[in-house]
Design an enzyme around this catalytic site. Structure first.
Site, PDB file in Angstrom:
ATOM      1  N   ASN A 385       0.871  -1.338   0.114  1.00  7.71           N
ATOM      2  CA  ASN A 385      -0.138  -0.185   0.371  1.00  7.71           C
ATOM      3  C   ASN A 385       0.710   1.365  -0.206  1.00  7.71           C
ATOM      4  O   ASN A 385       0.555   2.100  -0.201  1.00  7.71           O
ATOM      5  CB  ASN A 385      -0.796  -0.068   1.270  1.00  7.71           C
ATOM      6  CG  ASN A 385      -1.870  -0.868   1.034  1.00  7.71           C
ATOM      7  OD1 ASN A 385      -2.040  -0.816  -0.129  1.00  7.71           O
ATOM      8  ND2 ASN A 385      -3.230  -1.913   2.371  1.00  7.71           N
ATOM      9  N   ASP A 394      -5.684  -2.842  -3.445  1.00  9.40           N
ATOM     10  CA  ASP A 394      -6.873  -3.108  -3.829  1.00  9.40           C
ATOM     11  C   ASP A 394      -7.009  -4.268  -4.347  1.00  9.40           C
ATOM     12  O   ASP A 394      -7.932  -5.913  -4.451  1.00  9.40           O
ATOM     13  CB  ASP A 394      -7.498  -2.373  -3.887  1.00  9.40           C
ATOM     14  CG  ASP A 394      -8.524  -1.533  -2.945  1.00  9.40           C
ATOM     15  OD1 ASP A 394      -7.877  -1.738  -1.305  1.00  9.40           O
ATOM     16  OD2 ASP A 394      -8.578  -0.090  -2.770  1.00  9.40           O
ATOM     17  N   GLU A 420      -6.551  -7.448   5.218  1.00 17.54           N
ATOM     18  CA  GLU A 420      -5.175  -8.406   4.321  1.00 17.54           C
ATOM     19  C   GLU A 420      -6.184 -10.031   4.423  1.00 17.54           C
ATOM     20  O   GLU A 420      -4.801 -10.685   4.162  1.00 17.54           O
ATOM     21  CB  GLU A 420      -4.170  -8.051   3.836  1.00 17.54           C
ATOM     22  CG  GLU A 420      -3.716  -8.177   5.022  1.00 17.54           C
ATOM     23  CD  GLU A 420      -3.172  -7.519   6.063  1.00 17.54           C
ATOM     24  OE1 GLU A 420      -2.411  -7.283   6.943  1.00 17.54           O
ATOM     25  OE2 GLU A 420      -3.853  -6.857   6.165  1.00 17.54           O
TER      26      GLU A 420
END
Length: 507
Positions: A385, A394, A420
Site C-alpha cells: 500500500n 485493493d 488483508e
C-alpha cells in the site's frame, strides 16, 4: 284448433312441473332454486288450469278453472320477486309480505260470484271464457307488475355492478322472463280478438328453455353479489373470480396474460373450471384461504392469495384469487440477501457469514467428519500500500480472492476475515490435506504477478491451518489457525504451517 291449444297448454304445464321439480331438488346447492321452482310451479298451474278451462263441459266449470289460474299467477309474481331480490344480493323477502296479496286474491276469487269485483261479467268464447275485468282484477294486475318492475330494477342494478361472468346469469334470467311478460301484456292490454286465448302460459316454455340452457351451459345460477369494488381490473396483479364450484366468473387483463402463459392452449376461461385452465401444481391451492409462493415450470415465482368472499348468510359466494409475478422481486431479494453476507471489495463472504457457517459446520462435525480451516495473510501488505498505493493494494486482494474462489470445491467457503486476511473453510478435510491444498494456492499466488504503474509486483502469502477434531469451539479453531499463521510469518513468510494441537466440539 281448440284441441291443439289444449295440447300446448297441457304440454307447457307438464314441462313446467318437471322443471320445477328438478330445480327444487337443487335447493341445498343454491338459494335461487326455491324461488325459481316457485315461478315454474306457478306457470304449471297457470297452463294446466287454462287447458282445463278450454275443455270444461259447462260455462260454470270453465269459469272455475279460469279462477284457478290466478293462484298460479300469484306464485309466478312472488317467485320472480323472491328470485330477483336474492340474486341481487339482498336478503330474501319475508314470507308474510309475499303471501298477503295471494291470500287476498284467493279470498276475492272465492267470493267473486257474490260481489263481482274481480269479473264484472263473462261469456263463452272460442278459447275458453271471455270476461270483463273488474276493479279487483286491475288491482291484482297493478300489484303484480309493480312487484315485477321492482325486481327487474334490482336485477339491472346488480347486473351493472356485477363481475362479467355473473352478468350473464342476470342477463339470461331477464331474457327468459321477457317472453311470458310480453305475452301477458298483449293478452291483458291489447284487444286482438283472441276470444279468451292467453299467450302467457305457452310462452313460459320459452322461459324454461332459456333458463335450462343457461344453467347447463355453465352460466351459474349461484348468487354472487361481487362488485368491481372488490375486483379492480386496473391492478397489475392477476385477479380471478371463481364461483363456489371453481368456475371462472371474471378475470382481469393481468390474469388473462398469466393464464395464457401457464397454459397457452387454454383459450377463453370464463365458465371453465380452475382445474381445466391452471397449471397442475397451482390447482390444489384454492381449496382453502391461504397465501403462498409457487414456482412455475419455467422458473417464474408467483405469490398467490386466496380470499373467500362470504354472502350475508355466511355461505361462500365466490373465491377471489390474486396472483402476482414476483420473479424479479425474488431475484432482487436473493441478490440483496447475498450482498448482505458478502464483502463489498472482494465479493467473497464477510466475517459475519464466516462466523455463522463455522458454527453450523462445527456442530455438523459432531459425527466424526473433520473440519479444517486455512487462515491466509498477504505478506508485507502495508509495504504494498505504501509503495504502490491503496488502489493496487485493493487489486491484490481482489485477485487473491478470485484465485481462492476458483480453486475451492463446492461446499467450501472463502471469507474475508479482515484487512488483508482471508479464511477458507474446508468441511470433511483433515489438517494435512488442507495444508497441501493451501500450499498449492500459495504457489499459484506467487506465480501470478500483478501489473502496476511502477512495474510488476509479485505477491506471496502466509497461512496457518487448524483442524477441529477434539473438544473445542469455532473461536478456538480460529485462534489456533491465527497462531499457526503468525508462526509462519515469523519463520520467514511465504509458507504454510499447521496448528500444533487439534480440537473438537464442546457441547
Amino acid at each position: 284448433m281448440r284441441m291443439a291449444i289444449v295440447a300446448l297448454y297441457a304440454g307447457a304445464g307438464l314441462i313446467a312441473v318437471v322443471y320445477a321439480a328438478l330445480t327444487y331438488r337443487r335447493r341445498s346447492e343454491t338459494p335461487l332454486a326455491v324461488p325459481l321452482s316457485l315461478v315454474m310451479a306457478g306457470a304449471a298451474e297457470w297452463s294446466l288450469a287454462s287447458a282445463c278451462s278450454l275443455v270444461a263441459p259447462t260455462l260454470g266449470l270453465a269459469l272455475g278453472f279460469n279462477y284457478a289460474i290466478f293462484p298460479g299467477v300469484a306464485m309466478v309474481v312472488a317467485g320472480f320477486f323472491w328470485h330477483t331480490t336474492v340474486s341481487s344480493g339482498h336478503r330474501p323477502p319475508r314470507p308474510a309480505l309475499i303471501l298477503i296479496e295471494p291470500l287476498l286474491l284467493v279470498a276475492v276469487i272465492a267470493t267473486d260470484p257474490w260481489h263481482h269485483t274481480f269479473y264484472r261479467q263473462l261469456e263463452a268464447g272460442t278459447f275458453g271464457v271471455i270476461v270483463q275485468p273488474g276493479p279487483a282484477y286491475w288491482v291484482h294486475v297493478l300489484y303484480g307488475y309493480v312487484l315485477m318492475a321492482v325486481g327487474t330494477v334490482l336485477v339491472i342494478r346488480a347486473m351493472r355492478r356485477a363481475v362479467r361472468g355473473q352478468r350473464r346469469m342476470y342477463r339470461w334470467f331477464l331474457v327468459g322472463a321477457i317472453a311470458p311478460t310480453v305475452g301477458n301484456l298483449v293478452t291483458v292490454f291489447i284487444d286482438v280478438d283472441m276470444q279468451g286465448l292467453d299467450l302467457t302460459p305457452l310462452l313460459f316454455l320459452v322461459s324454461g328453455v332459456v333458463w335450462w340452457w343457461s344453467d347447463r351451459s355453465g352460466v351459474t345460477s349461484e348468487r354472487v353479489p361481487v362488485t368491481y369494488a372488490q375486483v379492480i381490473s386496473a391492478l397489475s396483479d392477476a385477479v380471478m373470480v371463481l364461483d363456489p364450484h371453481g368456475r371462472f366468473l371474471d378475470v382481469n387483463p393481468a390474469a388473462t396474460k398469466l393464464l395464457a402463459a401457464v397454459n397457452p392452449a387454454g383459450g377463453a376461461v370464463i365458465g371453465k373450471r380452475w382445474q381445466e385452465v391452471a397449471d397442475p401444481h397451482f390447482t390444489a391451492m384454492i381449496a382453502g384461504t391461504s397465501q403462498t409462493t409457487i414456482s412455475g415450470a419455467s422458473g417464474e415465482v408467483y405469490d398467490f392469495r386466496v380470499v373467500k368472499i362470504e354472502a350475508a348468510d355466511g355461505s361462500c359466494a365466490c373465491t377471489v384469487v390474486v396472483a402476482r409475478d414476483i420473479t424479479e422481486l425474488e431475484r432482487l431479494r436473493a441478490e440483496l440477501t447475498e450482498q448482505a453476507v458478502r464483502d463489498g471489495l472482494t465479493g467473497v463472504y464477510n466475517r459475519r457469514q464466516l462466523d455463522a457457517v463455522l458454527k453450523a459446520q462445527a456442530h455438523a462435525a459432531a459425527d466424526g467428519h473433520p473440519l479444517s480451516i486455512v487462515m491466509i495473510d498477504v505478506d508485507c501488505f502495508k509495504a504494498v500500500n505504501d509503495r504502490y498505493g491503496h488502489a493496487v493494494g485493493d487489486q491484490v486482494l481482489v485477485d487473491l480472492a478470485r484465485q481462492l474462489t476458483g480453486s475451492v470445491r463446492e461446499g467450501d467457503m472463502v471469507a474475508r476475515y479482515g484487512g488483508e486476511e482471508f479464511v477458507v473453510v474446508l468441511p470433511g478435510v483433515d489438517a494435512q490435506t488442507a495444508a497441501e491444498r493451501a500450499d498449492s494456492w500459495r504457489r499459484q499466488c506467487a506465480a501470478t504477478p500483478v501489473d502496476t504503474p511502477l512495474g510488476t509486483l509479485n505477491v506471496t502469502f502466509s497461512a496457518g491451518v487448524a483442524q477441529l477434531a477434539a473438544t473445542g469451539s469455532p473461536d478456538d479453531l480460529l485462534r489456533l489457525a491465527d497462531e499457526a499463521l503468525y508462526r509462519a510469518k515469523r519463520a520467514g513468510r511465504n509458507q504454510i504451517l499447521v496448528a500444533e494441537s487439534t480440537l473438537s466440539i464442546t457441547g
